[in-house]
Design an enzyme around this catalytic site. Sequence first.
Site, PDB file in Angstrom:
ATOM      1  N   SER A  99      24.240  61.790  75.883  1.00  0.00           N
ATOM      2  CA  SER A  99      23.496  61.818  77.032  1.00  0.00           C
ATOM      3  C   SER A  99      21.808  61.526  76.650  1.00  0.00           C
ATOM      4  O   SER A  99      21.641  61.239  75.414  1.00  0.00           O
ATOM      5  CB  SER A  99      23.337  62.945  77.901  1.00  0.00           C
ATOM      6  OG  SER A  99      22.811  63.997  76.926  1.00  0.00           O
ATOM      7  N   LYS A 100      21.148  61.533  77.519  1.00  0.00           N
ATOM      8  CA  LYS A 100      19.639  61.235  77.232  1.00  0.00           C
ATOM      9  C   LYS A 100      19.139  62.453  76.320  1.00  0.00           C
ATOM     10  O   LYS A 100      18.448  62.145  75.094  1.00  0.00           O
ATOM     11  CB  LYS A 100      18.767  61.137  78.422  1.00  0.00           C
ATOM     12  CG  LYS A 100      18.686  59.943  79.206  1.00  0.00           C
ATOM     13  CD  LYS A 100      17.184  60.135  79.858  1.00  0.00           C
ATOM     14  CE  LYS A 100      17.015  58.742  80.480  1.00  0.00           C
ATOM     15  NZ  LYS A 100      16.629  58.688  81.613  1.00  0.00           N
ATOM     16  N   ARG A 101      19.642  63.464  76.381  1.00  0.00           N
ATOM     17  CA  ARG A 101      19.124  64.622  75.460  1.00  0.00           C
ATOM     18  C   ARG A 101      19.839  64.220  74.071  1.00  0.00           C
ATOM     19  O   ARG A 101      18.930  64.646  72.955  1.00  0.00           O
ATOM     20  CB  ARG A 101      19.922  65.942  76.007  1.00  0.00           C
ATOM     21  CG  ARG A 101      19.944  67.099  75.039  1.00  0.00           C
ATOM     22  CD  ARG A 101      20.469  68.515  76.034  1.00  0.00           C
ATOM     23  NE  ARG A 101      21.909  68.155  76.312  1.00  0.00           N
ATOM     24  CZ  ARG A 101      23.032  68.423  75.485  1.00  0.00           C
ATOM     25  NH1 ARG A 101      22.617  69.124  74.487  1.00  0.00           N
ATOM     26  NH2 ARG A 101      24.069  68.334  75.874  1.00  0.00           N
TER      27      ARG A 101
END
Length: 460
Positions: A236-238
């Site tokens: 994910s972006k994280r």
Amino acid sequence: MTVVTRFAPSPTGFLHIGSARTALFNWLFARHYGGKFLLRIEDTDRARSTQEAIQAILDGMDWLGLHADEPPIFQSHLAARHASVAYELLEKGNAYKCYCTPEELESIRETARSEGRSPKYDGRCRNRQDDTRPFVVRLKSPQTGLTIIKDLVQGEVKVDNEQLDDMVLLRTDGTPTYMLSVVVDDYDMKITHVIRGDDHLTNAFRQTHIYKAMNWSVPAFAHIPLIHGADGAKLSKRHGALGIEAYRDMGLLPEALLNYLLRLGWSHGDDEIIPMLKAIEWFNLESIGKSAARFDFVKLNHINSHYLRETGDKALVKLIQPLLETKLGTALAPLHLERLLKGMPGLKTRAKTLLELADNALFYVHFISLDDKAKAQLTQESVDLLQGFIHILKTKEDWTERALEEAARTFSEEHKVGLGKLAQPARIALTGQAVSPSIFEIMAVLGREESLKRLQGTAK
Ligand code: GLU
């Protein structure tokens, strides 16, 4: 056979890290075999494709140096050709017109569900007569037997044909479906190896049926496992599932990102640092791992620091110049650029990213006022020591790194203090920071006048 690979992104978002790795693997495979690497922009979803995303893909590929061997192909421009293949299949009797209305399709699905079967289309229009109502074109898929793909990464994978329904090739408005477009384009572009994410593995079965129905040879498939975050969860972006430009803005070098992406899912013994020339020589599909690779920023930064050290001083000055100019809000003077160049050998071994390098280099172009941490280290005792040293320095004409170090050693021996006791306040006075390259190197780069000015400014 000349190897031809392609990278076929859909421009609906930015070029993210997983797609960049797919592009890299395709590029390397083509380069390894002296073949061709092509770029096809799959922009058939007009509502979701944007010009901005297309530009981000082109810029990202350019920054990474993954140049295609021919100008990009835009899938949306080829719709008429895709549709013509559907009509050819109709003529061959390998496809048929389906007149089912949405309501009819829903009732087919419901019946199947109530009988505990998978809700697939039952092929009832296969034997329908021509009609004047609107129609879609469906492929007459084999209804029995197995479809087997000898995937070059996943090994042999099979599906029961019974599980696949007669897929739509052409919609009622005459537009081709994605599945048809991909096959026709890969055929027309003479793609020999389709290397892509394993989220497309199930598509490969359906696509195989289209190839066979056209009597075209099926390309080799290599479906590569997706990338996961360091914690094993879907990226994910994280975790770093960002657009490629975000990595550039973090101060990573393209060669470092390529090296990291290569190692993410592919290995050559225990080698971590693999420059692109070696990668071209060594790359193969057999050494791609079968399980999802884990994205790890620490490792990426580690590889980046290696490439920073390998990059020439001049090139690094060029790369950090705009960063420093933005920070300062003014252009760097030739004197500053000269200092950066001279100081680069000491700076580049201490930074992990270009941003860090620019931060660490700031004191060469601008005096940084002392932060609290630095001030706390300046005791009266250290200021006194510094004053004594300044006194000696003022008598020195030879302002080389060696001579300065010698002067400092003699001074600290005479005053019976460790060299560090003298070096630390000097460092703070010269750089405004508690950590920096060797102070003798810094003084040599700053020159006599500037060094004395900074030292005296602090030791007042
Ligand atoms: N356009 C697809 C994607 O971006 C790739 C299709 C393919 O490689 O066949 O996921």
